[in-house]
Motif scaffolding. Structure first.
Motif, PDB file in Angstrom:
ATOM      1  N   UNK A   1       0.827  -1.208   0.000  1.00  0.00           N
ATOM      2  CA  UNK A   1       0.000   0.000   0.000  1.00  0.00           C
ATOM      3  C   UNK A   1       0.853   1.246   0.000  1.00  0.00           C
ATOM      4  N   UNK A   2       0.244   2.350  -0.350  1.00  0.00           N
ATOM      5  CA  UNK A   2       0.975   3.614  -0.347  1.00  0.00           C
ATOM      6  C   UNK A   2       0.639   4.384   0.909  1.00  0.00           C
ATOM      7  N   UNK A   3       1.671   5.003   1.433  1.00  0.00           N
ATOM      8  CA  UNK A   3       1.468   5.939   2.543  1.00  0.00           C
ATOM      9  C   UNK A   3       2.316   7.137   2.221  1.00  0.00           C
TER      10      UNK A   3
ATOM     11  N   UNK B   1       5.210  -3.111  12.102  1.00  0.00           N
ATOM     12  CA  UNK B   1       5.182  -1.905  11.285  1.00  0.00           C
ATOM     13  C   UNK B   1       5.039  -2.299   9.826  1.00  0.00           C
ATOM     14  N   UNK B   2       4.683  -1.281   9.035  1.00  0.00           N
ATOM     15  CA  UNK B   2       4.713  -1.504   7.595  1.00  0.00           C
ATOM     16  C   UNK B   2       6.170  -1.512   7.153  1.00  0.00           C
TER      17      UNK B   2
ATOM     18  N   UNK C   1       9.007  -8.403  13.454  1.00  0.00           N
ATOM     19  CA  UNK C   1       8.093  -9.552  13.381  1.00  0.00           C
ATOM     20  C   UNK C   1       7.463  -9.785  14.745  1.00  0.00           C
ATOM     21  N   UNK C   2       6.147  -9.981  14.709  1.00  0.00           N
ATOM     22  CA  UNK C   2       5.457 -10.328  15.962  1.00  0.00           C
ATOM     23  C   UNK C   2       5.786 -11.763  16.289  1.00  0.00           C
ATOM     24  N   UNK C   3       6.204 -11.999  17.519  1.00  0.00           N
ATOM     25  CA  UNK C   3       6.521 -13.377  17.894  1.00  0.00           C
ATOM     26  C   UNK C   3       5.245 -14.042  18.403  1.00  0.00           C
TER      27      UNK C   3
ATOM     28  N   UNK D   1       4.958  -2.735   2.502  1.00  0.00           N
ATOM     29  CA  UNK D   1       4.352  -4.059   2.606  1.00  0.00           C
ATOM     30  C   UNK D   1       3.780  -4.164   4.003  1.00  0.00           C
ATOM     31  N   UNK D   2       2.523  -4.591   4.070  1.00  0.00           N
ATOM     32  CA  UNK D   2       1.906  -4.692   5.389  1.00  0.00           C
ATOM     33  C   UNK D   2       1.397  -6.108   5.589  1.00  0.00           C
ATOM     34  N   UNK D   3       1.617  -6.605   6.801  1.00  0.00           N
ATOM     35  CA  UNK D   3       1.066  -7.911   7.144  1.00  0.00           C
ATOM     36  C   UNK D   3       0.823  -7.944   8.639  1.00  0.00           C
TER      37      UNK D   3
END
Lengths: 1184, 351
Positions: free
Chosen positions: A262-264, A277-278, A337-339, A270-272
């Motif tokens: 996405x654009x910001x 964070x993006x 990364x979320x653990x 890249x977002x997931x």
């Protein structure tokens, strides 16, 4: 200018051309310029266009191309596929393919204790439905038996297992692991392939479409669920935020997740969900093994200057963040990364791995999980991300290049099979883990006498799978642990109100979209729905446009294996994308080939590739449900083989000629070929929505032009089964057709051939149903003419007496006497003769005998078995099951004999004020050995004032007056109407179809033939008028009537003839209600609410406002307190609290007590307030 | 004979979109200077009743010279007020057929019975007696026909009694009914299908037929329908051109218009207006605009009465007149009472 002129002028130019030129001529005329082109006129540039010899590829002298009766393909299609093919196909796919896949994925159980032990599943099968009881002579189970006995129509799932016993390897076939509810008419169902006679022996209706389950005696449908397609890139913009995003829902067997590019602030990220964070896109791409900035730029932006400019900022961003190498990128991502450690996972808590490792794992398995990463080769995933970036760049530049979420091609339909396979995988995993822990438990024990046999453990596993299926289907709650999915309302009880309502339910599609949101997009009619989803059949109100229905010829695909297709694509010249650079990928003329949304390769000759692919498909080398199409905007070729796509068959057109010819239809008529032969011969093919939009489809044969690729089989198939009942729907205002679709489901009629052997909770039947005078092809195809819901009423469209305003209808009393609109209502009443844990049990008792030696009045119907006899009339209050329960049923300490316990009466008594008759009594036992008694009670009702009727055009009305026959107007033949309808119903509703129905019906009556009102066709008005005139009627359908009251002719001509009327289930008898006094609610002491509880009629707030406005204080006092819940309280004038019997408990005195009357609800409120530490005080003053 | 049918006062005019002059105008005071007071001799002279067709089931006759109200009153009486006999209470002893008890009873009730209603009294609330009730019994059991050919699919041959017809109703004479009822009571039509049976199914029913009138329930109606239409009268205002003659003829029901050749010219002529169905087709075509007028004779009623079989069709009309006379008798007595009251000073009116 109309094309007619063009033809006329050209015929003048060359009059000698015969009207039926040989076909050779047609070829010649494709080049009209050669044939004496007329000189262009300077003043009229259109002149040239007009005097061309052919218009849109058609010349005047072309022979009229027409394949007669090509609609016959439709019944042929339905014969092969049936009306609910989507459900049955999906279920069959689940049983035959998916079940084995799931087994394969979970086929091994090992033990943590004994490493030598293993158990493997090698084969899985589902048998035929069988009774669970052992000692039955015939263990074949029929669905009807399940309906009657409240059991589940299910078949055993058996597996073949191999396991170790000591040192041996043992193989055991046919090990049952549970029971699967079987969809009716699926391949495992007893009913499939049976003749009408055999079905009759099983008390099953041959017209019943199947596609539902019988679980605990109720028929349950798993509705089709509509979803956004998985594993496809969807690009959207948010104009308010100036944001562009490309999102993908990746769905694999293990995992479902959504990734975004996405654009910001015009930078791309890249977002997931698994990142805090993006991630700046360049960093993401670097982490995905593309290190060079140049390569990134080329892959994302290609050689286009604008895209390059727009993208360059992202490269700067990465440089600013000091990320240059892959290692740096991985570290950057890894720290974000979320653990998600599995807390309940076995084994020791793992130490945190280095950041780059976390990032690698996340990128490989979680982000865009559907793009496979083999051997840590991230390039395909990198290219996929760069494609997403490219789509974002394109959408940033041109906001037209976004995708439409509501486009039907972007939707997938989830059917019973898919839902069941999700459920089964979950249940099977649970089963396996239970089995594993049970095996571990045994193996842990140190000493055993014999070698451990896992088979015995397996037999003691319980019915986890069976119970799981039954619970999910009967409650509709789909809870899947793997995806943490908790879905409610997946299944619905099959509505058996009418045949149409049951059928309509099977074609229904519900959307995942919430009903409450006020957006119009998902609800609007999509142009891509054409031919796939019925444009008329949707409910009104909150679910409008969200609940849809399938059109008549739609088919929903099931999964087709994609590896062979990818291989085939390579054989057809597709090149591996990993070998190409961005320059090549984005060079003009290069098309990316996608298979099910993942990139398979590149091609430079997309048209040839697609044409070859289609050729192979038409030749039957590829499954007919694989679609292929070119998207020129994205320079993509898409091949789709996934399940849940909507598609429909179409006739292939080649060289302006439909491949289906009159000869083929002749074969079809003679019954020597079936629809599948048309498919295999490559005459007809299935197109899904995406491919349909890449084709040029002619609606009629005479509209075929050189670019035409396909021909519609029949235009009326754009409507669904329910809308297909409407005669001449193309003449109606569209909402009227929608209203009829809702009302057709409430019409009383015949519901199935087995209707009299069914015991349903509520069953409405018409005593004398008739097939409509004006029918349609759809009616014949779905069998509505065999199970109709309505009667052909002779209608006079005129005003009569004023009791017909606001759509009210006048009915002829003599017609009612003779059986018009007469219906039966059957209601089921059930009771269980229970056995209690303390060995006592319920019993059925004799009638209570009065002093005169005869049974008491309300027990008159009771026979010696304690149940009312079949055929006995029941009046209000009569007892039909004289059940008695033991007084000590819940006393578990009771040890005495069951013979000498005290019983109390628990009879079931008849409630309705109208007499009913005992229609059927069923005594059977349930699966857990209780005796089940079902009593069906029947009422026969003739129409009365206020009953609801409707024609098939959304014109409902209630009966306003019943008129004697002699008062009815009559025509020259002495015919008087059954129904009079007010003409004011027409102008605003614009239901011209109803008028034509009357005309066609009248003509049909005169010649003794049924007429057709098929959509976009049907009997022509002109022909109908001609028949009328020939039979001495006015062409307009208007007769001169004579008043039955004065005997003089009426001064106006009256539109008069038969119209098919439906009686709707809303009847006054079920609704009328009044009460003077009656029960009160225990808590508030106010009158109860609702008819079923004999409730009071509420004087509501608005009524109260009127009385206040009027100043009718005494009336208010009476209505709101005295007639409701007046209560006398004692109140202390000192403290303001309530006391009792002249004593204030707070002041400990009786000095200042007063008596006053307040509503009990008010007193209750004060006490409840007191209970929560709020002290309301009643301040009393003496009146002056 | 009445005034000529060409008298425009007798015409109801059929315009393209409406009907005009539907009401009669020959009442006193409508035309100044003309006497239209009702006169028995004049009325009797003008009154014509002419039977056109009589069959076993129906009668067609003309009634000319009465007002619409009279003709209509007779029609209404025919439909609703002539007493007949029909099955009312039904006692179901056994019914294992697919037809439910109530539905079976309803079907039985609608069977027209050939019983002379004059020979029975109204039952009212009285007990069932031989003077007011006729009893029928029905006992049918379906059995398999073992002699039927193998592979036979026709239920009529495969089973005995697969259908119950009205002829299966058996009259069970009560008291002196064999003498008093005249010809033995039976359904008017023996071939009415009542129910279908399959082997093992059985129906045993007792029925009581009583006298009633149709305003209570349509089953007591003596007629399938009784109605009338007015005599069409076609007025050709201007000669129809020869080339349109055929078309003109086809605008009417067959036999209404004949074409005569007269010196090479085709001329149209109304030969049998009675056959016209008033399809108004002729008003649709521009060629005939203003040339033809469609009318009907307002007091020329062409009655058609279709009997259900209770009464011979020829008797129905006179029955309706006697019912009407009865009603007039009641009315007359009441009116005379009132008149006497008025003359007697009105004291009685108070009581």
């Amino acid at each position: 200018m109309p094309p007619r002129n063009a033809r006329a002028s050209s015929s003048r130019a060359k009059p000698s051309v015969p009207l039926t030129a040989p076909p050779k001529k047609v070829v010649e005329q494709k080049k009209p310029e050669v044939n004496e082109p007329p000189p262009p006129h300077p003043d009229y540039p259109l002149w040239d266009e007009m005097s061309r010899r052919s218009y849109r590829g058609l010349g005047l002298t072309d022979p009229i191309k027409n394949v007669e009766d090509k609609w016959l393909l439709l019944p042929a299609f339905l014969r092969v596929k049936g009306l609910v093919k989507q459900h049955i196909d999906s279920f069959n796919y689940f049983v035959e393919v998916d079940l084995a896949n799931i087994l394969k994925a979970n086929n091994k159980i090992t033990s943590d204790v004994d490493p030598r032990f293993w158990l493997k599943y090698t084969e899985i099968k589902v048998g035929q439905p069988q009774r669970t009881e052992v000692d039955f002579r015939n263990d074949l189970l029929t669905p009807h038996e399940c309906r009657l006995r409240d059991t589940t129509y299910s078949a055993p799932i058996v597996v073949t297992i191999e396991y170790t016993r000591g040192t041996q390897i043992v193989r055991k076939p046919e090990v049952p692991i549970g029971r699967l509810p079987i969809m009716l008419r699926s391949r495992n169902c007893t009913l499939t392939g049976r003749s009408e006679q055999q079905l009759a022996q099983m008390s099953e209706c041959p017209l019943d479409p199947g596609g539902y389950f019988v679980v605990k005696g109720t028929e349950k449908v798993i509705l089709v669920q509509e979803q956004l397609s998985k594993n496809r890139i969807i690009v959207e913009t948010d104009p308010a935020k100036g944001m562009v995003q490309a999102s993908v829902i990746s769905s694999t067997h293990e995992r479902k997740s959504k990734s975004y590019v996405l654009t910001k602030k015009s930078k791309i990220y890249l977002r997931h969900n698994s990142f805090h964070d993006d991630i700046p896109i360049v960093i993401a791409l670097k982490a995905l093994s593309i290190q060079s900035d140049k390569e990134i730029l080329l892959l994302c932006a290609g050689n286009s200057e604008i895209y390059k400019t727009n993208f360059s900022i992202n490269l700067e961003e990465a440089a600013k963040l000091k990320v240059f190498t892959r290692q740096q990128a991985l570290d950057y991502i890894g720290s974000r990364v979320k653990i998600t450690r599995k807390g309940w996972g076995a084994g020791p808590a793992q130490a945190r791995r280095p950041n780059w490792e976390e990032a690698m794992e996340a990128l490989a398995t979680i982000v865009l999980a559907h793009v496979p990463v083999h051997n840590m080769d991230f390039r395909p995933k990198a290219i996929y991300v760069s494609m997403m970036v490219r789509r974002v760049l394109m959408a940033m530049e041109d906001d037209k290049l976004v995708d439409d979420r509501d486009y039907v091609g972007n939707k997938r339909l989830e059917l019973a099979g898919q839902l069941l396979s999700l459920l089964f995988e979950d249940l099977f995993k649970k089963y396996n883990s239970d089995l594993k822990s049970a095996i571990d438990k045994v193996l842990k024990k140190p000493s055993r006498t014999s070698a451990f046999d896992a088979f015995t453990t397996m037999q003691f596993q319980g019915d986890h799978i069976t119970a799981g299926f039954v619970r999910a289907i009967s409650t509709g709650n789909w809870s899947l642990k793997r995806f943490k999915m908790e879905r409610a309302g997946v299944t619905h009880v099959l509505s058996r109100l009418s045949f149409i309502s049951a059928l309509g339910m099977m074609t229904r599609i519900s959307s995942q979209f919430e009903k409450t949101r006020k957006v119009s997009g998902p609800r609007a009619l999509q142009p891509s729905q054409w031919g796939m989803l019925c444009p008329s059949d949707t409910p009104e109100g909150e679910a409008c446009g969200l609940v849809k229905n399938l059109a008549l010829m739609t088919h929903i695909t099931t999964d087709v294996e994609e590896e062979p297709i990818i291989r085939l694509a390579y054989l057809l010249g597709v090149e591996d994308i990993s070998l190409a650079t961005g320059t090549e990928v984005h060079s003009p003329g290069t098309f990316v080939v996608n298979v099910n949304g993942t990139i398979a390769g590149l091609t430079r000759t997309p048209n040839r590739f697609v044409a070859n692919f289609r050729k192979l498909r038409r030749a039957g080398k590829v499954s007919e449900f694989v679609s292929v199409y070119i998207n020129h905007h994205h320079k993509n070729v898409h091949i789709a083989s996934d399940g849940g796509r909507i598609c429909r068959p179409m006739i292939i057109v080649e060289n302006e000629k439909p491949k289906v010819t009159a000869k083929h239809i002749g074969f079809l008529k003679r019954g020597v070929v079936s629809f599948d032969d048309f498919l295999h011969k490559g005459l007809v093919e299935y197109l899904d929505v995406n491919e349909e939009n890449d084709s040029h489809i002619a609606l009629y044969e005479n509209l075929i032009v050189p670019s035409t690729t396909h021909l519609e089989i029949e235009p009326f198939t754009i409507l669904g089964a329910v809308a297909g009942l409407i005669p001449y729907p193309h003449h109606n205002q569209s909402p009227r057709n929608t209203y009829q679709c809702a009302m057709g489901k409430q019409a009383i009629g015949a519901i199935a051939y087995n209707q009299l052997t069914r015991i349903d909770t509520l069953l409405y039947l018409l005593v004398y149903p008739q097939q409509p005078m004006v029918k349609s092809r759809t009616i014949e195809l779905i069998g509505y003419d065999k199970l109709p819901a309505g009667q052909n009423a002779t209608v006079a469209v005129m005003s009569y007496s004023g009791y017909d305003i606001e759509d009210a209808l006048i009915l002829n009393k003599a017609s009612l006497d003779r059986g018009y609109g007469r219906c039966q209502v059957m209601r089921k009443n059930t009771t269980l003769i229970r056995k209690y844990p303390n060995a006592t049990y319920d019993r059925l008792a004799d009638a209570v005998v009065g002093e005169d030696g005869y049974a008491l009045k309300q027990y008159e119907a009771i026979q010696p078995d304690g149940i009312a006899g079949v055929g006995q009339p029941l009046k209000s209050g009569d007892i039909y099951i004289n059940k008695q329960t033991p007084m000590n049923a819940n006393d578990n300490t009771f040890t005495g004999s069951a013979d000498n316990v005290q019983y109390k009466n628990a009879p079931m008594s008849y409630k309705s004020p109208e007499t009913g008759y005992v229609d059927k009594v069923l005594l059977t036992d349930t699966e857990n050995d209780n005796v089940l008694v079902k009593v069906l009670i029947r009422q026969t009702r003739r129409p009365e004032l206020g009953d609801k009727f409707s024609s098939r055009h959304g014109q409902k009305g209630v009966c306003g007056l019943i008129v004697n026959q002699e008062d009815m107007p009559f025509n020259d033949q002495g015919i008087c109407p059954d129904t009079i309808m007010n003409p004011h119903g027409f102008p605003s509703r614009m239901t011209v179809g109803k008028m034509i129905e009357l005309l066609a019906g009248k003509a049909g009556v005169m010649v003794g033939k049924l007429q057709y009102g098929t959509a976009f066709g049907g009997s022509k008005v002109e022909d109908m008028c001609k028949i009328l005139v020939e039979n001495g009627f006015s062409y307009a359908g208007k007769d001169s009537l004579t008043s039955g009251i004065t005997g003089e002719p009426l001064e106006a001509y009256t539109y008069f003839g038969p119209i098919y009327y439906q009686k709707l289930k809303h009847m006054v008898m079920d609704k009328m209600h009044a009460r003077a006094r009656g029960p009160r609610a225990t808590l508030t002491r106010q009158p109860t609410e609702g008819r079923s509880r004999d409730g009071g009629l509420r004087l509501g707030e608005m009524e109260r406002d009127c009385l206040i406005g009027y100043g009718a204080t005494q009336l208010l006092l009476e209505r709101l307190m005295i007639s409701s819940d007046a209560f006398e309280v004692q109140c202390c004038r000192e403290c303001g609290l309530m006391g009792y019997t002249g004593w204030c408990t707070f002041c400990k005195s009786s000095k200042k007590m007063s008596k006053l009357t307040i509503p009990y609800a008010a007193k209750l409120l004060f006490q409840e307030l007191l209970a929560m530490n709020v002290v309301p005080k009643l301040v009393l003053t003496d009146p002056e | 004979m009445a005034a000529s049918i060409n008298d425009p006062r007798r015409h109801v005019r059929y315009h393209p979109e409406r009907v005009g002059d539907v009401s009669s105008t020959d009442y006193p005071g409508h035309y100044p200077g003309e006497d239209h007071s009702w006169n028995y001799t004049k009325w009797k002279k003008n009154l014509v009743v002419r039977v056109q067709r009589l069959s076993d089931a129906s009668i067609e006759f003309d009634l000319v010279g009465v007002d619409a109200s009279i003709a209509n009153a007779l029609r209404r009486i025919l439909i609703a007020e002539i007493p007949t006999i029909a099955i009312d209470p039904v006692f179901v002893w056994q019914n294992t057929s697919v037809v439910h008890d109530e539905v079976f009873a309803h079907r039985l009730g609608l069977v027209p019975l050939a019983i002379n209603p004059h020979r029975l009294h109204y039952k009212g609330d009285d007990a069932a007696l031989d003077s007011n009730t006729v009893v029928f019994k029905l006992h049918v059991r379906c059995e398999r026909n073992f002699k039927a050919a193998k592979g036979e699919t026709d239920p009529e041959k495969l089973y005995f009694n697969s259908n119950i017809y009205s002829r299966d109703l058996v009259w069970s004479p009560q008291g002196s009914q064999e003498k008093t009822l005249g010809s033995p009571p039976k359904p008017a039509n023996p071939n009415i299908l009542l129910a279908k049976l399959r082997p093992g199914q059985e129906v045993e029913i007792e029925m009581h037929a009583v006298k009633g009138i149709s305003s209570l329930h349509a089953k007591w109606s003596p007629v399938a329908t009784a109605s009338y239409r007015l005599l069409p009268h076609i007025i050709i205002r201007e000669p129809i051109p020869s080339e349109h003659a055929e078309k003109f003829k086809n605008c009417f029901a067959p036999g209404v218009i004949e074409i005569r050749e007269e010196g090479g010219e085709k001329k149209v002529e109304v030969v049998n207006p009675r056959k016209e169905t008033m399809s108004r087709e002729v008003l649709r075509h521009d060629e005939f605009e203003g040339k033809v007028e469609l009318t009907r004779i307002r007091d020329f009623f062409m009655f058609k009465i279709e009997s259900t079989g209770c009464y011979p069709p020829a008797d129905l009309f006179s029955e309706s007149i006697s019912v009407m006379r009865e009603k007039i008798g009641v009315m007359k007595a009441e009116v005379e009472k009132l008149k006497a009251m008025a003359e007697g000073g009105g004291d009685e009116a108070m009581t």
